[in-house]
Write an enzyme that holds these catalytic residues in place. Structure first.
Site, PDB file in Angstrom:
ATOM      1  N   GLU A 137      -7.768   2.438   8.611  1.00 45.07           N
ATOM      2  CA  GLU A 137      -8.465   1.869   7.370  1.00 45.07           C
ATOM      3  C   GLU A 137      -8.264   0.418   7.112  1.00 45.07           C
ATOM      4  O   GLU A 137      -9.090  -0.348   6.839  1.00 45.07           O
ATOM      5  CB  GLU A 137      -7.891   2.906   6.152  1.00 45.07           C
ATOM      6  CG  GLU A 137      -8.791   2.915   5.065  1.00 45.07           C
ATOM      7  CD  GLU A 137      -8.810   1.530   4.253  1.00 45.07           C
ATOM      8  OE1 GLU A 137      -9.812   1.272   3.803  1.00 45.07           O
ATOM      9  OE2 GLU A 137      -7.696   1.005   4.073  1.00 45.07           O
ATOM     10  N   LEU A 189       0.876  -1.116   0.015  1.00 45.97           N
ATOM     11  CA  LEU A 189      -0.005   0.215  -0.008  1.00 45.97           C
ATOM     12  C   LEU A 189       0.934   1.042  -0.189  1.00 45.97           C
ATOM     13  O   LEU A 189       1.971   1.317   0.511  1.00 45.97           O
ATOM     14  CB  LEU A 189      -0.883  -0.015   1.108  1.00 45.97           C
ATOM     15  CG  LEU A 189      -1.826  -1.130   1.312  1.00 45.97           C
ATOM     16  CD1 LEU A 189      -2.605  -1.085   2.651  1.00 45.97           C
ATOM     17  CD2 LEU A 189      -2.903  -0.813   0.110  1.00 45.97           C
TER      18      LEU A 189
END
Length: 184
Positions: free
Chosen positions: A29, A22
Protein backbone atom coordinates in the site's frame (compact mmCIF):
# COMPACT_ATOMS: atom_id res chain seq x y z
CA UNK A 1 -5.69 26.25 -11.88
CA UNK A 2 -4.79 22.65 -11.23
CA UNK A 3 -7.28 20.42 -9.42
CA UNK A 4 -6.46 18.67 -6.15
CA UNK A 5 -6.37 14.92 -5.62
CA UNK A 6 -6.34 13.46 -2.12
CA UNK A 7 -4.80 10.12 -1.23
CA UNK A 8 -5.30 8.29 2.08
CA UNK A 9 -5.56 4.84 3.62
CA UNK A 10 -8.62 4.78 5.90
CA UNK A 11 -9.81 1.95 8.16
CA UNK A 12 -13.42 1.04 8.97
CA UNK A 13 -13.65 3.47 11.93
CA UNK A 14 -12.29 6.33 9.78
CA UNK A 15 -8.81 6.14 11.29
CA UNK A 16 -5.72 7.23 9.38
CA UNK A 17 -3.03 7.39 12.08
CA UNK A 18 -1.91 6.75 15.63
CA UNK A 19 0.76 8.73 17.50
CA UNK A 20 2.14 10.21 14.27
CA UNK A 21 2.43 6.83 12.53
CA UNK A 22 0.27 4.50 10.47
CA UNK A 23 -1.79 2.01 12.48
CA UNK A 24 -0.90 -0.82 10.07
CA UNK A 25 2.16 -2.02 8.14
CA UNK A 26 1.26 -2.53 4.48
CA UNK A 27 4.36 -2.29 2.26
CA UNK A 28 2.40 -2.78 -0.97
CA UNK A 29 0.00 0.00 0.00
CA UNK A 30 2.93 2.35 0.70
CA UNK A 31 4.35 1.48 -2.72
CA UNK A 32 0.93 2.33 -4.23
CA UNK A 33 1.01 5.72 -2.44
CA UNK A 34 4.52 6.37 -3.76
CA UNK A 35 3.68 5.28 -7.32
CA UNK A 36 0.50 7.33 -7.47
CA UNK A 37 2.01 10.51 -6.05
CA UNK A 38 5.11 10.28 -8.31
CA UNK A 39 3.31 9.30 -11.54
CA UNK A 40 3.47 11.94 -14.30
CA UNK A 41 2.49 11.87 -17.97
CA UNK A 42 5.10 14.50 -18.86
CA UNK A 43 8.58 13.36 -17.79
CA UNK A 44 9.72 17.00 -17.66
CA UNK A 45 7.33 17.62 -14.75
CA UNK A 46 6.88 16.40 -11.19
CA UNK A 47 4.03 16.40 -8.70
CA UNK A 48 3.51 18.43 -5.55
CA UNK A 49 2.41 16.89 -2.27
CA UNK A 50 0.80 19.09 0.36
CA UNK A 51 0.76 17.96 3.99
CA UNK A 52 0.50 19.32 7.48
CA UNK A 53 3.50 19.59 9.79
CA UNK A 54 2.56 16.50 11.83
CA UNK A 55 2.19 14.41 8.68
CA UNK A 56 5.60 15.59 7.43
CA UNK A 57 7.30 14.69 10.71
CA UNK A 58 5.40 11.38 10.79
CA UNK A 59 7.43 10.30 7.75
CA UNK A 60 10.58 8.47 8.90
CA UNK A 61 13.48 10.94 8.94
CA UNK A 62 15.49 8.92 6.43
CA UNK A 63 12.60 9.20 3.93
CA UNK A 64 12.03 12.98 4.36
CA UNK A 65 11.45 14.85 2.18
CA UNK A 66 9.57 12.37 -0.01
CA UNK A 67 11.67 11.98 -3.17
CA UNK A 68 10.80 13.03 -6.72
CA UNK A 69 7.97 15.33 -5.51
CA UNK A 70 7.80 18.92 -4.34
CA UNK A 71 7.07 18.60 -0.61
CA UNK A 72 4.90 21.42 0.73
CA UNK A 73 4.40 21.62 4.49
CA UNK A 74 1.58 23.66 6.01
CA UNK A 75 2.32 25.06 9.46
CA UNK A 76 1.05 28.00 11.50
CA UNK A 77 4.60 28.69 12.72
CA UNK A 78 7.11 28.25 9.88
CA UNK A 79 10.07 29.16 12.11
CA UNK A 80 9.34 26.50 14.77
CA UNK A 81 11.09 23.73 12.81
CA UNK A 82 13.97 23.41 10.38
CA UNK A 83 13.15 22.01 6.95
CA UNK A 84 15.66 20.90 4.32
CA UNK A 85 16.25 22.88 1.15
CA UNK A 86 13.64 22.10 -1.44
CA UNK A 87 10.77 21.80 1.05
CA UNK A 88 8.28 24.63 0.58
CA UNK A 89 6.82 25.83 3.88
CA UNK A 90 3.50 27.71 3.80
CA UNK A 91 1.23 29.05 6.53
CA UNK A 92 -1.99 28.11 4.72
CA UNK A 93 -3.44 25.95 1.96
CA UNK A 94 -4.28 29.14 0.06
CA UNK A 95 -0.66 30.33 0.18
CA UNK A 96 0.52 26.94 -1.11
CA UNK A 97 -1.99 26.95 -3.97
CA UNK A 98 -1.21 30.57 -4.85
CA UNK A 99 2.49 29.73 -5.07
CA UNK A 100 1.77 26.64 -7.20
CA UNK A 101 -0.34 28.76 -9.57
CA UNK A 102 2.56 31.13 -10.28
CA UNK A 103 5.58 30.79 -12.53
CA UNK A 104 7.75 28.80 -12.61
CA UNK A 105 5.88 26.19 -10.53
CA UNK A 106 2.70 26.34 -12.57
CA UNK A 107 4.69 24.93 -15.52
CA UNK A 108 6.77 22.44 -13.47
CA UNK A 109 3.99 20.71 -11.49
CA UNK A 110 1.65 18.18 -13.09
CA UNK A 111 -0.57 17.03 -10.20
CA UNK A 112 -1.21 18.41 -6.71
CA UNK A 113 -1.70 15.66 -4.14
CA UNK A 114 -3.05 16.24 -0.63
CA UNK A 115 -1.52 13.63 1.70
CA UNK A 116 -2.75 14.59 5.20
CA UNK A 117 -3.63 15.05 7.93
CA UNK A 118 -7.24 15.56 8.92
CA UNK A 119 -7.48 19.37 8.77
CA UNK A 120 -5.58 19.51 5.48
CA UNK A 121 -7.81 16.80 3.99
CA UNK A 122 -10.97 18.56 5.23
CA UNK A 123 -9.98 21.94 3.80
CA UNK A 124 -9.03 20.38 0.46
CA UNK A 125 -12.28 18.40 0.24
CA UNK A 126 -14.28 21.60 0.74
CA UNK A 127 -12.31 23.41 -1.98
CA UNK A 128 -13.74 24.00 -5.45
CA UNK A 129 -10.41 22.71 -6.75
CA UNK A 130 -10.91 19.26 -5.20
CA UNK A 131 -11.34 16.66 -7.95
CA UNK A 132 -10.70 13.15 -6.63
CA UNK A 133 -10.19 11.09 -3.49
CA UNK A 134 -7.95 8.04 -3.84
CA UNK A 135 -8.95 6.02 -0.79
CA UNK A 136 -7.46 2.75 0.33
CA UNK A 137 -10.34 1.15 2.23
CA UNK A 138 -8.60 -0.85 4.98
CA UNK A 139 -10.98 -3.66 5.97
CA UNK A 140 -10.60 -3.58 9.72
CA UNK A 141 -10.86 -1.42 12.79
CA UNK A 142 -7.65 -0.07 14.28
CA UNK A 143 -6.80 2.03 17.31
CA UNK A 144 -6.35 5.54 15.90
CA UNK A 145 -6.07 9.12 17.11
CA UNK A 146 -6.21 10.75 13.66
CA UNK A 147 -9.24 10.39 11.40
CA UNK A 148 -10.22 11.09 7.79
CA UNK A 149 -13.06 13.59 7.32
CA UNK A 150 -16.50 12.25 6.38
CA UNK A 151 -16.84 11.59 2.65
CA UNK A 152 -20.00 13.58 1.90
CA UNK A 153 -22.55 13.12 -0.86
CA UNK A 154 -20.52 15.68 -2.87
CA UNK A 155 -18.36 12.69 -3.84
CA UNK A 156 -19.39 9.68 -5.92
CA UNK A 157 -17.58 6.37 -6.25
CA UNK A 158 -16.19 6.00 -9.80
CA UNK A 159 -14.47 3.23 -11.74
CA UNK A 160 -10.81 2.88 -10.83
CA UNK A 161 -8.15 4.15 -13.21
CA UNK A 162 -6.64 1.44 -15.42
CA UNK A 163 -3.52 1.23 -13.22
CA UNK A 164 -5.45 1.00 -9.92
CA UNK A 165 -6.49 -2.58 -9.03
CA UNK A 166 -10.18 -3.04 -8.22
CA UNK A 167 -9.97 -6.39 -6.43
CA UNK A 168 -9.43 -6.73 -2.69
CA UNK A 169 -5.74 -6.87 -1.74
CA UNK A 170 -4.33 -8.67 1.31
CA UNK A 171 -1.09 -8.22 3.22
CA UNK A 172 -0.14 -9.33 6.73
CA UNK A 173 -3.66 -10.70 7.19
CA UNK A 174 -5.16 -7.26 6.49
CA UNK A 175 -7.50 -6.83 3.55
CA UNK A 176 -7.84 -3.53 1.73
CA UNK A 177 -9.31 -2.18 -1.50
CA UNK A 178 -8.46 0.85 -3.62
CA UNK A 179 -11.40 3.14 -4.33
CA UNK A 180 -11.70 6.42 -6.21
CA UNK A 181 -14.31 9.08 -5.48
CA UNK A 182 -14.92 12.06 -7.73
CA UNK A 183 -16.43 15.37 -6.67
CA UNK A 184 -19.79 15.97 -8.37
Amino acid sequence: MKKLSLIAAVCQNGGIGIKGDLPWHLKAELKYFSRMTKKVNDSAKRNAIIMGRKTYFGVPEAKRPLSERLNIVLTRDPTANVYPAGVMVCTSMQEALDRLDQSPLVDEIETIWIVGGNAVYKEAMESDRCHRLYITDVKGTFNCDAFFPEITSDFKLVKNDADVPEEIQEENGIQYQYKIYEKC
